[in-house]
Design a protein around this motif. Sequence first.
Motif, PDB file in Angstrom:
ATOM      1  N   VAL A  23       0.892  -1.116   0.206  1.00  0.00           N
ATOM      2  CA  VAL A  23      -0.599   0.062  -0.382  1.00  0.00           C
ATOM      3  C   VAL A  23       0.932   1.564   0.110  1.00  0.00           C
ATOM      4  O   VAL A  23       2.166   1.075   0.722  1.00  0.00           O
ATOM      5  CB  VAL A  23      -0.695   0.004   1.307  1.00  0.00           C
ATOM      6  N   ASP A  24       0.647   2.408  -0.526  1.00  0.00           N
ATOM      7  CA  ASP A  24       1.147   3.623  -0.918  1.00  0.00           C
ATOM      8  C   ASP A  24       0.378   4.462   0.089  1.00  0.00           C
ATOM      9  O   ASP A  24      -0.740   4.695   0.293  1.00  0.00           O
ATOM     10  CB  ASP A  24       1.216   4.169  -2.377  1.00  0.00           C
ATOM     11  N   ILE A  25       1.287   5.050   1.364  1.00  0.00           N
ATOM     12  CA  ILE A  25       0.642   5.857   2.478  1.00  0.00           C
ATOM     13  C   ILE A  25       1.046   6.751   1.906  1.00  0.00           C
ATOM     14  O   ILE A  25       2.325   7.387   1.519  1.00  0.00           O
ATOM     15  CB  ILE A  25       1.186   4.534   3.672  1.00  0.00           C
ATOM     16  N   VAL A  26       1.199   7.711   2.853  1.00  0.00           N
ATOM     17  CA  VAL A  26       1.510   9.240   3.320  1.00  0.00           C
ATOM     18  C   VAL A  26       2.622   9.398   4.192  1.00  0.00           C
ATOM     19  O   VAL A  26       2.415   8.545   5.370  1.00  0.00           O
ATOM     20  CB  VAL A  26       0.334  10.429   3.856  1.00  0.00           C
ATOM     21  N   ARG A  27       4.150   9.565   3.634  1.00  0.00           N
ATOM     22  CA  ARG A  27       5.261   9.196   4.176  1.00  0.00           C
ATOM     23  C   ARG A  27       4.929  10.313   5.645  1.00  0.00           C
ATOM     24  O   ARG A  27       5.542   9.658   6.872  1.00  0.00           O
ATOM     25  CB  ARG A  27       6.253   9.661   3.411  1.00  0.00           C
ATOM     26  N   GLU A  28       4.407  11.217   5.627  1.00  0.00           N
ATOM     27  CA  GLU A  28       4.879  12.101   6.853  1.00  0.00           C
ATOM     28  C   GLU A  28       3.963  11.435   8.210  1.00  0.00           C
ATOM     29  O   GLU A  28       2.932  11.110   7.909  1.00  0.00           O
ATOM     30  CB  GLU A  28       4.043  13.505   6.703  1.00  0.00           C
ATOM     31  N   ASP A  29       4.477  11.497   9.314  1.00  0.00           N
ATOM     32  CA  ASP A  29       3.893  11.070  10.646  1.00  0.00           C
ATOM     33  C   ASP A  29       3.620   9.579  10.295  1.00  0.00           C
ATOM     34  O   ASP A  29       3.032   8.921  11.661  1.00  0.00           O
ATOM     35  CB  ASP A  29       3.408  11.898  11.291  1.00  0.00           C
ATOM     36  N   SER A  30       5.001   8.591   9.397  1.00  0.00           N
ATOM     37  CA  SER A  30       4.207   7.052   9.539  1.00  0.00           C
ATOM     38  C   SER A  30       4.530   6.242   9.996  1.00  0.00           C
ATOM     39  O   SER A  30       4.691   5.187  10.081  1.00  0.00           O
ATOM     40  CB  SER A  30       4.399   6.313   8.005  1.00  0.00           C
ATOM     41  N   GLY A  31       6.411   7.036  10.564  1.00  0.00           N
ATOM     42  CA  GLY A  31       7.308   6.361  11.013  1.00  0.00           C
ATOM     43  C   GLY A  31       8.528   6.186  10.187  1.00  0.00           C
ATOM     44  O   GLY A  31       9.488   4.996  10.034  1.00  0.00           O
ATOM     45  N   ALA A  32       8.202   5.910   8.904  1.00  0.00           N
ATOM     46  CA  ALA A  32       9.516   5.953   7.520  1.00  0.00           C
ATOM     47  C   ALA A  32      10.041   6.720   7.812  1.00  0.00           C
ATOM     48  O   ALA A  32      10.296   7.675   8.255  1.00  0.00           O
ATOM     49  CB  ALA A  32       8.339   5.949   6.199  1.00  0.00           C
ATOM     50  N   ALA A  33      11.632   6.275   7.762  1.00  0.00           N
ATOM     51  CA  ALA A  33      12.903   7.226   7.456  1.00  0.00           C
ATOM     52  C   ALA A  33      12.654   8.107   6.708  1.00  0.00           C
ATOM     53  O   ALA A  33      11.953   8.363   5.590  1.00  0.00           O
ATOM     54  CB  ALA A  33      14.080   6.507   7.084  1.00  0.00           C
ATOM     55  N   PRO A  34      13.062   9.757   6.523  1.00  0.00           N
ATOM     56  CA  PRO A  34      13.033  10.637   6.046  1.00  0.00           C
ATOM     57  C   PRO A  34      14.076  10.182   4.678  1.00  0.00           C
ATOM     58  O   PRO A  34      14.773   9.453   4.853  1.00  0.00           O
ATOM     59  CB  PRO A  34      13.308  11.937   6.527  1.00  0.00           C
TER      60      PRO A  34
END
Lengths: 519, 539
Positions: free
Chosen positions: A419-430
């Motif tokens: 799934v594609d999700i919004v990166r901001e505040d997702s916990g993914a590395a910048p």
Amino acid sequence: MKPLHTFALANLALVACTGGDPAITEPLVVSGPTVVADHLVWVDHTTARVVWVDVDTAVQAAALEREEVTSAVFGPDRVVALTGGARPAAVSVRIPGGEVEAVELFAKFDRAFVAPSGRYVVALHDARLARSTPLVAVNHNEIAVIDLVDRTATRVALDTESTSPRNVIFSSDETRAAVVLDAAVVVVELGGEGIVRVPLKLPNGDRLTPEQVVFAPDSEYLFLRTSGTPDVVALELLGQGAAATGILNFLAVPGAQRLLDLAVDEDDPDHVLAVFRGDEIPTIAARLAADGDVSRTRTVELAGQASRLELLDNRTVLLHGSPDTIGSAGNAFVGGWDLEDDLVEQDNLAGPTMGPAAVGGTSAFFVHSAESGNATALTALALRRDALRLNVALRPVVLGGIVRDYAFSSNDERVVLGVDIVREDSGAAPLPSRPYGEPNDTTGAIAVVDAETLGIETVVLDDSIQHVGVIGDRIYATHGGAFGDVTFVPLASIDRASARRVDGVLLTGLFDRIAGGER
Amino acid sequence: MRRHDSLLLWLVVGAACAGDNASVPTPELGPCAVDTDCPSGLLCREAACVSPDDLLPVEFEVDDRISRPVATDAFLFALSIDSSSVLVIDPLDLEVRAVLVPREPIAVSRIPNTDSVAVVSREGKSLSIVSADEDGLARESVALGRRYAALEVAPDGRYAIVFTPDGVEPDEGAEGLVAIVDLEALARGEPSAPVEIAAGYRHTDVFFRVERGQTTLAVVLGKNDATLVELARLDEPGYRPARIALPETLAEVVGREAIAVESSQYVLMRALRHPGIAVLDLDLATLTDVTLSTAATDLDLADDGSVAVGALRATNQVVVLPLPDALTSSSSVRLLDIDGVRAGQVELGASGRRVVVYSRFDEVERFGVLDLEDDSLRVFDRLEKKVRQVAVSDDGATAIVLHDAEPDSTVADPYERAVDQDEGYAIVDLETGDAQLKRTGDVAPTSLVFSGRHASVTLRDPDDVAHRVETIDLDRLVTQTFRLGSAPEFTGVFGGDDPRVWVTQRHVAGRISILDVEAERLRTLTGYQLNARIEGGDR
């Protein structure tokens, strides 16, 4: 097995070892990745190498030692690549051992098809492929039957009026291969000399072009869906060797306007299942006797439009209108047909489907559009029968994000989604290029949904996902990197701490070769 | 001898569905605008050619001399014109084998008492014998030298007469010629050159005379005369067969009917303008006319040739001609007044004792059965719909009545009106008079065959959705339906006691169904035209 993805990832710029020479740029053409023997495998056409990675992220590579890879196919325990150049060959690489063996071919072929066991490969010339090299005379009615165990390649003349071989289907016992052409089918004995040529040209000159071909489980019949007729075309295969022959029959359902899908039943090789669009009835599902015994034909009529059918483990037939590829539009109708009691049940999903159904066991998942633009709806369907009726149980789930790919884990009846999700505040590395992020930045996440409990587990990854799948007890997700970036996540532990990523799989061993003076 | 086959009725679909029968054009004659559009002796009224006697359309039976599959005891033979082959279909497993024959196989006929057929190839200018058994197929061919389009095989299988039927353009130089082929010599692989005979003009029928099991004479009927060919004299140099000229009122091709049976020396004829029945005596080479006050509208002959019957619709009578007495003694000819039904058509039962009497253009819903032993008439009036055609089973116990639909029915009772408007058929027990109606909606019955104690009716749906074949249990009067994938064309039975029925259907690649009426099983083979092109064997 997922369909092959052959595409130009990037331009591979190679610097000549002698230095000072201009860079050589050519597109990187790759087949895969595909799962072979619990490994994820790529075939790099450009550099004529096979690269594979296991679930513990160990990467290996093997050189084909040939030039001009035209096609690659993936068997259960090996990869087979067709090569051209001065010495055309079928080169097989065992996975994971990496042993390379070559069978010399008498001609360069465009496409290959591998039998389920991996023993036989059929190579053919594909008239539909654009050729960049000067035109060479090619006989499209010539194929090669390659036996990888005996290491032989046999020339077979199809001798048809057709010019476009397009597919090869193997019987489950691998005694026969059906070569499908634009207006003919030729059934070739594997390990024998028999051949049956069936022109599909009507007396009025119209051609029947095969669109779907399946063998009966006992290999005695070949069933075809073709253009030009709403009937199921059944070819009974008789005899062997010099006595090989066939009887063609068209299995008709009164009131059928168009045949949409076929399926065979492992437990009932004398029948074929089919779904039709009716003249006046939206959908007709039928069970047809292969020998043309109309009195054994059973049909059911449904009020919605189904275009696909799947036979589930509990001998119910799931009928639905999902498309074949993700991103295409399908309709929301679902239906069930109990083959034992002829019970029928119908329903509609919450919205149009947007990809193929993920089917396994006695359940299925449908992906369809959600009300909001940034979410995906998922419906778990189960077909259950009780004493009185067949029950279509629908349970919806909504996921944040846009689904890019999904696969069914038949071992534990769970569906795995990328799934594609919004990166901001997702916990993914910048992102390294944008450490502070942008509002529209996205990243990938894996969501796993249990068909029974609808329990959901998710893990956020650091890059968008192209494809997902399951290898053994691991989920794999490929990312959009040019050189093969993959993340593995254990099914038993779906979290970032357990995830393992390997980048640049396709670069493995490449620079060693370049440094050694090879391309 | 060829005769009108009471076991197999071919019907014209959609021709006479209007409530006003007088306005229905007969399919054979077509619509008209003025009297001169109609054959001599008929008038044009309301776009239809009608009899001047009663202003009703001509009673008709469809000519079944169309290339259709032929069944022997063990196999079904079908022509594949496109692939110039004869397809041999095994009805047990639907295996199809193909035999190549010269180009454009156009007519096929069974060779009696064998699993072989004779086939005429028009463009190939040949006649072939195709034989089948479990082990394989065989073919022998002989060149004809000209294009022919039809054939008749003698009852003893010794000869075939090859000709050009009226309506087909003859080959250049072949006007009026027929060719006689020695089939026995051909089957032995020793083909002899066909013997060509000049036989008049516009051929309509071919009959044979059989004496003590041997075919001695062939009769070729043309528009103006009958040519009698003595088969034993074919080898005589200069042999020219005798011809008998037909009177002007019989010199017709439209509306003339000729019948004969194997065991009889007589050929009977009637025509639209001929007031009587003409009898051609093949042994004496004479033509005798039994003069009547009006033209016969139908004719039938007993299987043993002992009696002929004719329908005189204008006077509502049936004429009974005991043979040969009727040819020499006018007092032996019986004219029977028919009361209660219109005597438009007659159908002699297999026993030769009972005659079914009816008319397609009768306003009443009934038919009659005439007993020739006492000339009594029994009227069966427990029908619910008008009669189109009546057929009687071999044992004479049951009649199947094919009905006409009346779309313009104005009957007050809505149920009865719906019954009138539907197509359908009825099963009638001729002993008790019990009748059982089977409505078939807007799907008209197209053909009917009997096999043992069953009958099978094919139905063709004008909407191309619900084609089917229905089997009738003649003892229980109960029907069972089997759907067909496409419109039925031809129907037939196999030889001997085989209870199965075959039905060919319209399909561009050929479609045939084998119905086992006793096992209630229908198997369909579609694409048998394509099977001729399948190649199998070693690479």
